[in-house]
Design a protein around this motif. Sequence first.
Motif, PDB file in Angstrom:
ATOM      1  N   PHE A  98      -4.385   8.778   0.677  1.00 51.21           N
ATOM      2  CA  PHE A  98      -3.926   7.650  -0.140  1.00 51.21           C
ATOM      3  C   PHE A  98      -2.539   7.885  -0.712  1.00 51.21           C
ATOM      4  O   PHE A  98      -1.730   6.957  -0.805  1.00 51.21           O
ATOM      5  CB  PHE A  98      -4.920   7.360  -1.277  1.00 51.21           C
ATOM      6  CG  PHE A  98      -6.071   6.515  -0.834  1.00 51.21           C
ATOM      7  CD1 PHE A  98      -5.919   5.141  -0.669  1.00 51.21           C
ATOM      8  CD2 PHE A  98      -7.298   7.091  -0.553  1.00 51.21           C
ATOM      9  CE1 PHE A  98      -6.976   4.353  -0.237  1.00 51.21           C
ATOM     10  CE2 PHE A  98      -8.363   6.317  -0.122  1.00 51.21           C
ATOM     11  CZ  PHE A  98      -8.205   4.954   0.032  1.00 51.21           C
ATOM     12  N   LEU A  99      -2.262   9.125  -1.080  1.00 54.81           N
ATOM     13  CA  LEU A  99      -0.944   9.423  -1.637  1.00 54.81           C
ATOM     14  C   LEU A  99       0.145   9.241  -0.584  1.00 54.81           C
ATOM     15  O   LEU A  99       1.265   8.872  -0.892  1.00 54.81           O
ATOM     16  CB  LEU A  99      -0.917  10.850  -2.205  1.00 54.81           C
ATOM     17  CG  LEU A  99      -1.744  11.044  -3.477  1.00 54.81           C
ATOM     18  CD1 LEU A  99      -1.853  12.521  -3.835  1.00 54.81           C
ATOM     19  CD2 LEU A  99      -1.144  10.262  -4.639  1.00 54.81           C
ATOM     20  N   LYS A 100      -0.199   9.497   0.680  1.00 50.53           N
ATOM     21  CA  LYS A 100       0.785   9.394   1.761  1.00 50.53           C
ATOM     22  C   LYS A 100       0.895   7.980   2.305  1.00 50.53           C
ATOM     23  O   LYS A 100       1.851   7.658   3.001  1.00 50.53           O
ATOM     24  CB  LYS A 100       0.390  10.326   2.918  1.00 50.53           C
ATOM     25  CG  LYS A 100       0.327  11.779   2.531  1.00 50.53           C
ATOM     26  CD  LYS A 100       1.581  12.507   2.901  1.00 50.53           C
ATOM     27  CE  LYS A 100       1.446  13.958   2.462  1.00 50.53           C
ATOM     28  NZ  LYS A 100       2.642  14.733   2.636  1.00 50.53           N
ATOM     29  N   SER A 101      -0.120   7.143   2.056  1.00 50.71           N
ATOM     30  CA  SER A 101      -0.129   5.814   2.658  1.00 50.71           C
ATOM     31  C   SER A 101       0.561   4.799   1.758  1.00 50.71           C
ATOM     32  O   SER A 101       0.211   4.660   0.592  1.00 50.71           O
ATOM     33  CB  SER A 101      -1.564   5.368   2.925  1.00 50.71           C
ATOM     34  OG  SER A 101      -1.544   4.012   3.319  1.00 50.71           O
ATOM     35  N   PRO A 102       1.505   4.037   2.293  1.00 47.94           N
ATOM     36  CA  PRO A 102       2.137   2.977   1.498  1.00 47.94           C
ATOM     37  C   PRO A 102       1.253   1.736   1.422  1.00 47.94           C
ATOM     38  O   PRO A 102       1.548   0.807   0.698  1.00 47.94           O
ATOM     39  CB  PRO A 102       3.422   2.676   2.282  1.00 47.94           C
ATOM     40  CG  PRO A 102       3.082   2.993   3.696  1.00 47.94           C
ATOM     41  CD  PRO A 102       2.042   4.105   3.660  1.00 47.94           C
ATOM     42  N   ARG A 103       0.139   1.747   2.186  1.00 52.01           N
ATOM     43  CA  ARG A 103      -0.693   0.557   2.294  1.00 52.01           C
ATOM     44  C   ARG A 103      -2.102   0.816   1.798  1.00 52.01           C
ATOM     45  O   ARG A 103      -2.590   1.927   1.888  1.00 52.01           O
ATOM     46  CB  ARG A 103      -0.785   0.137   3.752  1.00 52.01           C
ATOM     47  CG  ARG A 103       0.497  -0.356   4.370  1.00 52.01           C
ATOM     48  CD  ARG A 103       0.259  -0.627   5.843  1.00 52.01           C
ATOM     49  NE  ARG A 103      -1.107  -1.141   6.020  1.00 52.01           N
ATOM     50  CZ  ARG A 103      -1.795  -1.062   7.149  1.00 52.01           C
ATOM     51  NH1 ARG A 103      -1.271  -0.486   8.197  1.00 52.01           N
ATOM     52  NH2 ARG A 103      -3.005  -1.538   7.217  1.00 52.01           N
ATOM     53  N   PRO A 104      -2.793  -0.230   1.321  1.00 60.15           N
ATOM     54  CA  PRO A 104      -4.229  -0.102   1.059  1.00 60.15           C
ATOM     55  C   PRO A 104      -4.925   0.179   2.390  1.00 60.15           C
ATOM     56  O   PRO A 104      -4.422  -0.209   3.437  1.00 60.15           O
ATOM     57  CB  PRO A 104      -4.624  -1.484   0.540  1.00 60.15           C
ATOM     58  CG  PRO A 104      -3.351  -2.130   0.101  1.00 60.15           C
ATOM     59  CD  PRO A 104      -2.283  -1.579   0.994  1.00 60.15           C
ATOM     60  N   MET A 105      -6.076   0.849   2.349  1.00 60.19           N
ATOM     61  CA  MET A 105      -6.746   1.221   3.594  1.00 60.19           C
ATOM     62  C   MET A 105      -8.214   0.813   3.598  1.00 60.19           C
ATOM     63  O   MET A 105      -8.871   0.786   2.563  1.00 60.19           O
ATOM     64  CB  MET A 105      -6.646   2.734   3.809  1.00 60.19           C
ATOM     65  CG  MET A 105      -5.229   3.194   4.149  1.00 60.19           C
ATOM     66  SD  MET A 105      -5.182   4.940   4.611  1.00 60.19           S
ATOM     67  CE  MET A 105      -5.371   5.718   3.002  1.00 60.19           C
ATOM     68  N   THR A 106      -8.721   0.544   4.807  1.00 53.17           N
ATOM     69  CA  THR A 106     -10.147   0.322   4.995  1.00 53.17           C
ATOM     70  C   THR A 106     -10.795   1.703   5.149  1.00 53.17           C
ATOM     71  O   THR A 106     -10.095   2.679   5.447  1.00 53.17           O
ATOM     72  CB  THR A 106     -10.419  -0.496   6.263  1.00 53.17           C
ATOM     73  OG1 THR A 106      -9.966   0.259   7.393  1.00 53.17           O
ATOM     74  CG2 THR A 106      -9.683  -1.822   6.246  1.00 53.17           C
TER      75      THR A 106
END
Length: 128
Positions: A18-26
Amino acid sequence: MGVIRRNTKQREAIRLAFLKSPRPMTPSEVLREARSYADSLGSATVYRTLKLLCKEGWLVQLELPGEQVTYYERAQEHHHHFVCRLCHGLFKVEGCPANLLELTPAGCALEDHELLLYGLCPSCNKSA
Ligand SMILES: [Zn+2]
Ligand SMILES: [Zn+2]
């Protein structure tokens, strides 16, 4: 002891994703991303950990109108989303419409709002 250490590692892998992702995730995106930090990670652990991180207030769960999947993202300040109607990828929208008070019917007191943009994400837009 071994179990606790393994759980901590898997939990950290999910937090890192989550810290690396710029997007919300499923959940399936979380599983794919977090596996690069903990290859033994399974979907049951992902679901359990997502639930836990929501309970702790580190993540929030997003249910979008018309979307079957649930998205998760880090708890943060007020913002909106853009959803791709083909791949259902979700993006964070920067900014918020400023004229909502002007749109509010006379005599009504505006308390909150939701805004969701629909369209094509960069990769779906390219192949469309
Ligand atoms: Zn897309
Ligand atoms: Zn807003």
